[in-house]
Structure formats: structure tokens, C-alpha cells
Design an enzyme around this catalytic site. Structure first.
Site, PDB file in Angstrom:
ATOM      1  N   TYR A 130      58.798 -30.887  18.748  1.00  0.00           N
ATOM      2  CA  TYR A 130      58.836 -29.500  19.198  1.00  0.00           C
ATOM      3  C   TYR A 130      60.150 -28.832  18.794  1.00  0.00           C
ATOM      4  O   TYR A 130      60.145 -27.727  18.244  1.00  0.00           O
ATOM      5  CB  TYR A 130      58.654 -29.428  20.707  1.00  0.00           C
TER       6      TYR A 130
ATOM      7  N   LYS B  90      60.677 -25.558  16.111  1.00  0.00           N
ATOM      8  CA  LYS B  90      61.306 -24.288  16.454  1.00  0.00           C
ATOM      9  C   LYS B  90      62.563 -24.038  15.611  1.00  0.00           C
ATOM     10  O   LYS B  90      62.871 -22.892  15.272  1.00  0.00           O
ATOM     11  CB  LYS B  90      61.631 -24.242  17.946  1.00  0.00           C
TER      12      LYS B  90
END
Length: 275
Positions: free
Chosen positions: A180, A184
Site C-alpha cells: 500500500y 501511494k
């Protein structure tokens, strides 16, 4: 005073807005509602979940009957969806002026040696690749259309503005979230590279890096709430943000009031990364 305020908002968003990940009650839905509240009358929304997308559609059209709303369900991770969605928008509205890419998922809480290739691909295909596919299609349209005038005639014309939703975890990481956090960070890198490439075309590309926001992705699962509690307690403001607070920043970056903001990763996290 109210009439003057509404007139200003309409002059800020005379064009066509596109929002991905707009279903339900999360950031994307808040962005769609914010565009409508700010006087934007041509809005296109998409989400992978047809029922939550319909929920947003009903909310916008009920509160803002003057808005022409195009809603289409689909996955931003699919190769051809992003382009076909933009083609549909251009067929209906003629152009794309403001694009906010909100579609995203959380990863399972695990370290890298515990993470399967399938889980890594799931997170990155939606968060990073999906954002790239969406922004690529949006930029392809923006570069060929005429620029819109600014709300202030002393400022340059704007051919388009793209805002990608990244995360504070693209700047600082947390335990058990390597896929994750990397996805990002990739969005921030993509944003900065596109900002360099499209400045000459009169297109601005920025991103928003939210902290812990009270969205269904966060609130529905106890393990997620438990994982983010330390971040909430660490941030100086010691609370979660709201989708509306993120939407306000996204709209600012889309507007010509942000005419000299380019390639920026604007953090909206209650001060978390400052401590």
C-alpha cells in the site's frame, strides 16, 4: 452575500468534472458532491460498485437538480475502461476540465515476506496502475482541447487540472503495509513527472495525501481501525479527518485559484507527518 459567493464558485468551475472512486460515502463521493455544491453543472462519476455509485448519483441529483450527471460503473484497473469512460464523457459533454482520481483499496496487514504476489498486484493494479490509466486518458483529452478562461483575467488560461489521491503513507510509511505504501508513493512520483511534462500544455497535475479519514474503508473493519489508532493519537489534531475536508483541498487544486500550484503533494493529515 450568498449570491456573490455562488457566482464566484460558478466562475471557478465552468467546465466538466470527472471523479473516479465516487461511490458511497468516501472521498470520491464527497468530491462529486463538492463540485456540484460549487456550481459545476457537468459531472461524470465512476466506481467499481454499481450500487454505491447509484447512491452518489441519487444524492447529487437530488440536492443539485441543475447538474448534468453521467455515472458509469467500472474498474479503473481494466485496460480499456478508463479510455472508454473518457470517450463517453467527451461524447456527452465535449471536454474534460477537472479530474480527481480517488479510486483505491487498502492492503492486507502483513510484512513483505508474508505478502503474496496476488495481493501485491491487487493493491498496485487499483491504486497505482488504475490511477495511471485514468490520468493518462484524462490527459490525452486535455492536451487537444481549448483552454478555459481563468476566474481572474490576469492569470493564465487552464487547459485542464488533474488531482490524484495519494496518501500520507506515500510520504511516511507504517508497519505491515509495504504494498500500500509503495502504491501511494508511486502516485506521488507519477504526479510530479506528469506535472513536468504537461506544464507546457497549460495543464496542472497535483495530488492530495490524506491522513486517516473516516471513510467506509477505514471504519468498516475493526482490524483497520485498530491499525490506524496510533496514527490518530500521534497527529497533533488527534482526530480523523472527514471526506469533505479532503474534497475541499481537491477542488482548490482543480480551480484556477491554484494557478501556480504544480506537481505538489498536499498533505491533509491533521499534522501527522510534522511530528
Amino acid at each position: 452575500m450568498k449570491k456573490c459567493s455562488m457566482a464566484l464558485f460558478k466562475s471557478l468551475f465552468p467546465g466538466v468534472a470527472v471523479v473516479t472512486g465516487a461511490g458511497g460515502t468516501g472521498i470520491g463521493a464527497a468530491v462529486a458532491r463538492a463540485f456540484a455544491a460549487a456550481g459545476c453543472e457537468k459531472i461524470a462519476i465512476t466506481d467499481v460498485n454499481p450500487s454505491t455509485l447509484e447512491q452518489t448519483q441519487r444524492a447529487v441529483t437530488s440536492d443539485y437538480p441543475n447538474v448534468q450527471l453521467l455515472a458509469r460503473a467500472g474498474s479503473v484497473a481494466e485496460d480499456h475502461f478508463a479510455q472508454s469512460f473518457i470517450d463517453q464523457i467527451v461524447h456527452k459533454f465535449g471536454r474534460v476540465d477537472y479530474a480527481v482520481n480517488c479510486a483505491g483499496v487498502l492492503g492486507l496487514p502483513m510484512r513483505s515476506d508474508e505478502t503474496s504476489i496476488e495481493e501485491f498486484d491487487r493493491v498496485n493494479n487499483i491504486n497505482y496502475r488504475g490511477c495511471w490509466l485514468s490520468s493518462r486518458a484524462q490527459l490525452k483529452q486535455m492536451v487537444i482541447q481549448k483552454a478555459l478562461p481563468s476566474h481572474d483575467p490576469r492569470r493564465p488560461l487552464q487547459r485542464g487540472a488533474v488531482v490524484n489521491i495519494a496518501s500520507q503513507l506515500g510520504i511516511v510509511s507504517r508497519p505491515n503495509a509495504p504494498a500500500y505504501c509503495a502504491s501511494k508513493s508511486a502516485i506521488i512520483g507519477l504526479t510530479r513527472a506528469d506535472a513536468i511534462d504537461y506544464s507546457k500544455d497549460g495543464i496542472r497535475v497535483n495530488c492530495v495525501c490524506p491522513g486517516v479519514i473516516a471513510t467506509p474503508l477505514v471504519m468498516e473493519k475493526k482490524e483497520v481501525r485498530d491499525a490506524i489508532t496510533p496514527a490518530v493519537n500521534t497527529a497533533p489534531m488527534k482526530r480523523m479527518g472527514t471526506p469533505e475536508e479532503v474534497a475541499d483541498v481537491a477542488l482548490f487544486l482543480c480551480s484556477t485559484q491554484a494557478s501556480f500550484v504544480q506537481g505538489h503533494a498536499m498533505v491533509v493529515d491533521g499534522g501527522y507527518i510534522t511530528v
